[in-house]
Design a protein around this motif. Structure first.
Motif, PDB file in Angstrom:
ATOM      1  N   THR A   1     -56.143  29.087  53.619  1.00  0.00           N
ATOM      2  CA  THR A   1     -56.785  29.370  52.337  1.00  0.00           C
ATOM      3  C   THR A   1     -57.895  28.365  52.046  1.00  0.00           C
ATOM      4  N   THR A   2     -57.637  27.076  52.294  1.00  0.00           N
ATOM      5  CA  THR A   2     -58.684  26.082  52.032  1.00  0.00           C
ATOM      6  C   THR A   2     -59.866  26.285  52.966  1.00  0.00           C
ATOM      7  N   ILE A   3     -59.614  26.673  54.205  1.00  0.00           N
ATOM      8  CA  ILE A   3     -60.698  26.943  55.146  1.00  0.00           C
ATOM      9  C   ILE A   3     -61.498  28.156  54.676  1.00  0.00           C
ATOM     10  N   ALA A   4     -60.802  29.208  54.230  1.00  0.00           N
ATOM     11  CA  ALA A   4     -61.488  30.413  53.754  1.00  0.00           C
ATOM     12  C   ALA A   4     -62.346  30.103  52.528  1.00  0.00           C
ATOM     13  N   ILE A   5     -61.840  29.268  51.634  1.00  0.00           N
ATOM     14  CA  ILE A   5     -62.611  28.899  50.440  1.00  0.00           C
ATOM     15  C   ILE A   5     -63.826  28.064  50.829  1.00  0.00           C
ATOM     16  N   GLU A   6     -63.659  27.137  51.775  1.00  0.00           N
ATOM     17  CA  GLU A   6     -64.802  26.345  52.249  1.00  0.00           C
ATOM     18  C   GLU A   6     -65.879  27.245  52.833  1.00  0.00           C
TER      19      GLU A   6
END
Length: 158
Positions: free
Chosen positions: A19-24
Motif C-alpha cells: 500500500t505504501t509503495i502504491a501510494i508513493e
C-alpha cells in the motif's frame, strides 16, 4: 548550525507495505502531472485559471485514489501491478534489515536515503536581531506577524 531542509521521514522502512509503495507511485504520477501543467502554463498554452483547475483536479484525484488504496488497496489495483508493489516492498524491507545488520548506529538508512539526507542538509547562520530592527519590522499590533518577522530576521531572510 546544520539543519535539514526536508520534512522528516517518519516511516520505518521495516514497515513498508504494498500500500505504501502504491501510494508513493500515485504521488509520483501526480507530481509529474503537476509539472506538466506548470510547463503548459509557463509556455502560455493554457491560462492560469485553467492551470489552477487542472492542479485542483489532479490533487483531488490523488486524494481519492490514495484513500481507496488505504481502504481497499489490493481490490482496486490490477493483480499483476499489486504483485509488483508487494515484491518492491519486500525488497525494501530486506534492504532495511540488511542495512541495520551492517550499521546498527544508522538503523534503516539505505545508501540512497543517506545520500538524499546529505543533499538536503544546509548551513544556516544564526543572527542576533536588535530591538531597533524589531521596532522597524513592527508594522501592526499582530503578535503572530511580529514573531514571524522576528524569526525571518534572525535567519537573515529579511
Amino acid at each position: 548550525m546544520l539543519t535539514n531542509t526536508a520534512t522528516p521521514d517518519p516511516q520505518d522502512h521495516a514497515e513498508v507495505t504494498a500500500t505504501t509503495i502504491a501510494i508513493e507511485m500515485a504521488e509520483r504520477r501526480a507530481r509529474a502531472a503537476l509539472r506538466d501543467v506548470g510547463r503548459l502554463a509557463a509556455a502560455g498554452e493554457i491560462s492560469a485559471l485553467e492551470a489552477a483547475g487542472l492542479e485542483n483536479e489532479t490533487l483531488a484525484r490523488l486524494t481519492a485514489h490514495c484513500r481507496e488504496l488505504e481502504l481497499r488497496g489490493e481490490e482496486t489495483v490490477d493483480p499483476r501491478l499489486w504483485a509488483g508493489y508487494e515484491a518492491r516492498a519486500a525488497r525494501q524491507r530486506a534492504a532495511a534489515v540488511a542495512d541495520r545488520r551492517r550499521s546498527p548506529r544508522l538503523r534503516g538508512l539505505t545508501p540512497r536515503v543517506r545520500a538524499q539526507r546529505e543533499r538536503q542538509m544546509c548551513v544556516v547562520a544564526t543572527a542576533h536581531v536588535t530591538n531597533d530592527v524589531l521596532r522597524g519590522l513592527q508594522l501592526d499590533e499582530d503578535e503572530e506577524s511580529l514573531a514571524m518577522r522576528h524569526a525571518l530576521a534572525a535567519a537573515g531572510l529579511l
